[in-house]
Design an enzyme around this catalytic site. Structure first.
Site, PDB file in Angstrom:
ATOM      1  N   ARG A 164      29.755 -28.812 -20.208  1.00  0.00           N
ATOM      2  CA  ARG A 164      29.778 -29.649 -19.006  1.00  0.00           C
ATOM      3  C   ARG A 164      31.174 -29.758 -18.418  1.00  0.00           C
ATOM      4  NH1 ARG A 164      25.207 -33.590 -19.096  1.00  0.00           N
ATOM      5  NH2 ARG A 164      26.512 -35.008 -17.915  1.00  0.00           N
ATOM      6  N   GLY A 196      30.184 -41.709 -15.095  1.00  0.00           N
ATOM      7  CA  GLY A 196      30.001 -42.221 -13.739  1.00  0.00           C
ATOM      8  C   GLY A 196      31.296 -42.830 -13.232  1.00  0.00           C
ATOM      9  N   GLU A 253      26.835 -15.307  -3.742  1.00  0.00           N
ATOM     10  CA  GLU A 253      26.724 -15.656  -5.161  1.00  0.00           C
ATOM     11  C   GLU A 253      27.679 -14.804  -6.011  1.00  0.00           C
ATOM     12  OE1 GLU A 253      25.709 -18.000  -6.801  1.00  0.00           O
ATOM     13  OE2 GLU A 253      25.422 -17.268  -8.835  1.00  0.00           O
ATOM     14  N   LYS A 287      30.585 -16.376  -8.360  1.00  0.00           N
ATOM     15  CA  LYS A 287      30.705 -16.104  -9.807  1.00  0.00           C
ATOM     16  C   LYS A 287      32.113 -15.632 -10.132  1.00  0.00           C
ATOM     17  CE  LYS A 287      28.065 -17.783 -11.243  1.00  0.00           C
ATOM     18  NZ  LYS A 287      27.105 -18.415 -10.417  1.00  0.00           N
ATOM     19  N   GLU A 344      34.678 -18.498  -9.785  1.00  0.00           N
ATOM     20  CA  GLU A 344      34.497 -19.569 -10.784  1.00  0.00           C
ATOM     21  C   GLU A 344      35.111 -19.230 -12.132  1.00  0.00           C
ATOM     22  OE1 GLU A 344      30.114 -20.116 -10.740  1.00  0.00           O
ATOM     23  OE2 GLU A 344      30.600 -22.237 -10.590  1.00  0.00           O
ATOM     24  N   LYS A 352      29.359 -28.489 -15.647  1.00  0.00           N
ATOM     25  CA  LYS A 352      28.016 -27.930 -15.537  1.00  0.00           C
ATOM     26  C   LYS A 352      27.149 -28.768 -14.603  1.00  0.00           C
ATOM     27  CE  LYS A 352      24.755 -25.047 -16.508  1.00  0.00           C
ATOM     28  NZ  LYS A 352      24.827 -23.788 -15.763  1.00  0.00           N
TER      29      LYS A 352
HETATM   30  O1  M6R Z   1      22.477 -28.175 -11.439  1.00  0.00           O
HETATM   31  P1  M6R Z   1      22.583 -27.670 -10.030  1.00  0.00           P
HETATM   32  O2  M6R Z   1      21.849 -26.385  -9.819  1.00  0.00           O
HETATM   33  O3  M6R Z   1      22.198 -28.698  -9.015  1.00  0.00           O
HETATM   34  O4  M6R Z   1      24.122 -27.364  -9.823  1.00  0.00           O
HETATM   35  C1  M6R Z   1      24.632 -27.045  -8.560  1.00  0.00           C
HETATM   36  C2  M6R Z   1      26.036 -26.495  -8.661  1.00  0.00           C
HETATM   37  O5  M6R Z   1      26.901 -27.459  -9.172  1.00  0.00           O
HETATM   38  C3  M6R Z   1      26.095 -25.258  -9.566  1.00  0.00           C
HETATM   39  O6  M6R Z   1      25.221 -24.266  -9.127  1.00  0.00           O
HETATM   40  C4  M6R Z   1      27.525 -24.693  -9.615  1.00  0.00           C
HETATM   41  O7  M6R Z   1      27.868 -24.160  -8.368  1.00  0.00           O
HETATM   42  C5  M6R Z   1      27.635 -23.666 -10.726  1.00  0.00           C
HETATM   43  N1  M6R Z   1      28.898 -23.802 -11.371  1.00  0.00           N
HETATM   44  C6  M6R Z   1      27.464 -22.278 -10.252  1.00  0.00           C
HETATM   45  O8  M6R Z   1      27.767 -21.310 -11.190  1.00  0.00           O
END
Ligand code: M6R
Length: 617
Positions: A28, A103, A490, A494, A497, A612
C-alpha cells in the site's frame, strides 16, 4: 496509504501475527511502521521510520513482552514528516490510551489547541496523537469505558478515519470505528482481529465482516459486537473470503508485479468465462448486477468514471460500449466530477471502476451521483469493499488479490468485464444479434491460448531489446489510436510509476500538434501499430518519428515486417480482432516497464510516493 492490523486473542502472543499482517500491506506504500501492546496495565510502543524490517530489527533488540493484544500500523505521512515520533501507534500524554488510525482528521489543529489549553502535551505533529488525547480526555467522565469515550469523541472529529484503540487498563478488548476509511474484522478461532485490508488477516482467518460507515465495535478474543451510529447493537453475517494466503504471496516470483502480469491469462478465464452463454450469444452476470434487458434499455447513455489505471479502463469501457451497443458513453475523471456543475442525472447509468473499491475520489463521485438521483454500477475486484457494498449494481472482476502497486492483472480483468458489459448492453438493446454476440464471445474464448505467445522466450528477448532503448532515457512518448489510445496512456503510466522515467501517452494523431517538438535522437517513441482501422495512420506516425531521428519501439502483429522494418525494437503480439487488441497489447508494455524498472534498480512493487489504495482525496 496507511495500513492497520490489530488482534486480540484468548492466549498466546499475537505480535508476530500482526507484524506478518503488516507485511502483506507493504504494497500500500508507507514510510514508517509501529506496533503497540498492553501488558500489566501499561501500553508499550515500538515504532520506526523505514521498512517493516527496520521495526523488526528494533523489536529484536528491544523486544516487547509476549502479548495477546497488539495494534500495528504502517504510516504514509500526511501530517508531519516521516520520523519515528510521527509513526503510529500514538498514545495520549498520560499513556492511558493507544490508537492507530488511517485517514485525515481535518479539524485536528483546533482540537489540538483546545487540548493543549487543558494541559495535554504533544510529542508528534500528527492528527492521530490528537485523537488519542481527545479520547483519553473523555475516559474519566465515561467511567473508564473506552468504547463510550470513543463514541463521545467521534462527533467532535471531522474527516475520514478507520481507527483501532486500546486502553492501558484492559488487555482483553480493542475498540474500532470507521468513517470513510475501510476496516474489516476477522473472526478467528480464539482470536478477533481488524485490518484496513483483508489480505492482512488471511494468516489468521478467512471469515470476515465489514464495519460500515458510522459504526463502532468492541472486539474480544471470542466476539465482535458492532454498534450503529445510535449506539444500538447490530448483528452482521460473517462472510467467507475465498482468497488464499498463497494468492497474496509471491510464489517464487521476484516481484508481485511479474507474478500478476503472468496471471493474466487465468484472469481472463476467471473474470469472463463462467459468464459466457455461447448458445445465446450473450453474457450472464451474477445477481448483484441486477439490471435486466428492460432496465438496460432505459438508459440513454453510460458514464464511466475512475482514477489512474482504472481511468484507462473507463476509456475503453466507452469504446466497447459505442462499438457493441451503439450507445453513447462519457468518460469522466472521478476527482473532477465533484466540481462539475450539478446537472440532472436523467437516464444515465454511471459505471465506477476501481480495483480496490476504496479509492476516495471514486467513492465520492459514486455518492455524488447517487445524491443526484443517479444509479451506479460498480466494477471492482474486492468483495466487501465500499464500492461493492454501496453501488446500486455490481460486477466483480475476480482477479484475486493484486499486491503490486502498479496495477496489471486488475486492469486486464476490468477490460474483460467492460467487454462483457458492452456485449450484454448490445444484446439487451437488440443492437447485436445472437450470432454477432456468439462471435464476440468466441473471440474472447480464443484469446486465452493466444496469450501464451506473450510469455515465450522470444517475447522476453524482444522486451530486453526494447528496454535497452528506454532504460537510458529521461523521457519518452507512447502513441496509439482508437482502442489503443488508452493502452498508450496505460503503457506510459506503468513506465513512469515504477521506473520514474517521464512518459506520456497520446492519441497518435495529436503528436503533430505539439509533442513532435520533443522528438530527437534522445527521445524515443513507443508506437502501438497492430492491425485495425488505424493501422496505416500509425505507420505514418512511425515514419514521422524516424524522420526526426527518434528511436521507435513498436508493438506489432507477429510477422508484420512493414512495422518491424521501421522500428528499432518490435514487441510482437498475436494477431487478434481489433476490439480485443487492448487486452493483448497492454501485456508487453507492462513487461517492458517491469524490465526497465528492474534494470534501474527501482522498487518495482512499492514505487516511491505511491500507494496501492488512495483512500484520501
Ligand atoms: O483501486 P483503484 O483501481 O480505484 O485505483 C485507482 C488508481 O489509484 C490506480 O489505478 C493507480 O493509478 C495505480 N497505481 C496504477 O498502477
Amino acid at each position: 496509504m496507511c495500513g492497520i492490523v490489530a488482534a486480540v486473542g484468548r492466549e498466546g502472543n499475537v505480535v508476530p501475527s500482526v507484524i506478518q499482517g503488516l507485511k502483506t500491506l507493504e504494497y500500500r506504500g508507507y514510510d514508517s511502521a509501529g506496533v503497540a501492546i498492553v501488558s500489566d496495565g501499561a501500553i508499550q510502543v515500538r515504532r520506526r521510520t523505514g521498512k517493516i524490517a527496520v521495526l523488526e530489527e528494533d523489536l529484536g533488540q528491544n523486544g516487547l513482552p509476549e502479548s495477546s493484544i497488539a495494534l500495528a500500523h504502517t504510516r504514509w505521512a500526511t501530517h508531519g514528516a516521516p520520523e519515528d515520533r510521527n509513526a503510529h501507534p500514538h498514545r495520549d500524554h498520560l499513556e492511558k490510551v493507544v490508537v492507530v488510525h488511517n485517514g485525515i482528521i481535518e479539524n485536528y489543529a483546533e482540537l489540538r489547541a483546545e487540548l493543549q489549553e487543558a494541559g495535554h502535551e504533544f510529542s508528534s505533529d500528527t492528527d492521530t496523537e490528537v485523537l488519542a488525547n481527545l479520547v483519553a480526555s473523555l475516559l474519566e467522565e465515561n467511567s473508564g469505558d473506552l468504547h463510550a469515550a470513543i463514541r463521545a469523541a467521534l462527533p467532535r472529529v471531522h474527516g475520514a478515519y478507520a481507527l483501532v484503540a486500546a486502553s492501558a487498563s484492559d488487555s482483553d478488548s480493542l475498540v474500532i470505528a470507521r468513517h470513510d476509511s475501510p476496516l474489516v474484522v476477522g473472526i478467528g478461532d480464539g482470536v478477533t482481529c481488524a485490518a484496513s485490508d483483508m489480505p492482512a488477516l488471511l494468516g489468521l482467518t478467512r471469515e470476515f465482516l465489514v464495519l460500515e460507515n458510522g459504526e463502532t465495535a468492541i472486539l474480544t478474543p471470542d466476539s465482535c459486537q458492532i454498534y450503529d451510529p445510535n449506539n444500538q447493537t447490530i448483528e452482521r453475517a460473517v462472510q467467507h473470503c475465498d482468497w488464499t494466503p498463497e494468492q497474496a504471496e509471491k510464489g517464487g516470483y521476484p516481484h508481485f508485479m511479474l507474478k500478476e502480469i503472468e496471471e493474466q491469462p487465468d484472469v481472463l478465464a476467471r473474470t469472463a468465462f463462467d459468464r459466457l452463454h455461447d448458445a445465446e450469444g450473450d453474457v450472464e452476470f451474477e445477481s448483484e448486477f441486477g439490471l435486466d434487458d428492460q432496465a438496460l434499455c432505459v438508459f440513454s447513455r453510460l458514464r464511466f468514471m475512475a482514477m489512474g489505471t482504472s481511468f484507462h479502463s473507463a476509456m475503453l469501457g466507452k469504446l466497447f460500449l459505442e462499438e457493441f451497443a451503439q450507445l453513447p458513453g462519457d468518460v469522466v475523471n472521478a476527482s473532477e466530477f465533484l466540481y462539475s456543475p450539478k446537472l440532472k442525472e436523467g437516464d444515465a447509468l454511471t459505471v465506477i471502476i476501481s480495483q480496490s473499491g476504496e479509492t476516495a475520489d471514486s467513492l465520492r463521485a459514486m455518492r455524488e451521483v447517487q445524491s443526484r438521483g443517479g444509479k451506479v454500477l460498480g466494477i471492482c475486484n474486492v468483495r466487501g469493499s465500499t464500492l461493492d457494498r454501496e453501488a446500486d449494481h455490481v460486477v466483480l472482476t475476480h482477479c484475486g488479490p493484486e499486491v503490486g502497486v502498479a496495477s496489471t492483472k486488475a486492469f486486464f480483468g476490468q477490460l474483460a468485464a467492460l467487454y462483457l458489459l458492452a456485449l450484454r448492453v448490445g444484446r439487451a438493446r437488440g443492437v447485436l444479434s445472437q450470432e454477432q454476440g456468439f462471435e464476440l464471445l468466441s473471440d474472447l474464448r480464443h484469446l486465452r491460448p493466444k496469450l501464451d505467445a506473450l510469455f515465450s522466450e522470444a517475447a522476453a528477448q524482444a522486451v530486453q531489446k526494447a528496454a535497452d532503448i528506454l532504460a537510458p532515457v529521461n523521457s519518452c512518448l507512447f502513441l496509439g489510436r482508437g482502442f489503443n489510445h488508452p493502452i498508450a496512456m496505460e503503457g506510459a503510466l506503468k513506465l513512469k510509476e515504477i521506473s520514474y522515467i517521464h512518459a506520456e501517452g497520446y492519441p497518435a494523431g495529436e503528436m503533430k500538434h505539439g509533442p513532435i517538438a520533443l522528438i530527437d535522437d534522445s527521445f524515443p517513441v513507443v508506437a502501438i501499430a497492430t492491425p485495425g482501422r488505424t493501422y496505416e495512420k500509425m505507420v505514418s506516425n512511425i515514419e514521422e518519428v524516424r524522420a526526426r531521428s527518434g528511436a521507435v519501439v513498436a508493438v506489432a502483429a507477429e510477422g508484420d515486417e512493414k512495422v518491424s522494418g521501421l522500428a528499432d525494437a518490435t514487441l510482437f503480439v498475436p494477431e487478434v480482432p481489433e476490439h480485443l487488441s487492448p487486452l493483448v497489447n497492454v501485456i508487453p508494455l507492462q513487461q517492458l516497464s517491469y524490465e526497465v524498472a528492474k534494470r534501474l534498480g527501482k522498487d518495482v512493487d512499492q514505487p516511491r510516493n505511491l500507494a496501492k489504495s488512495v483512500t484520501v482525496e
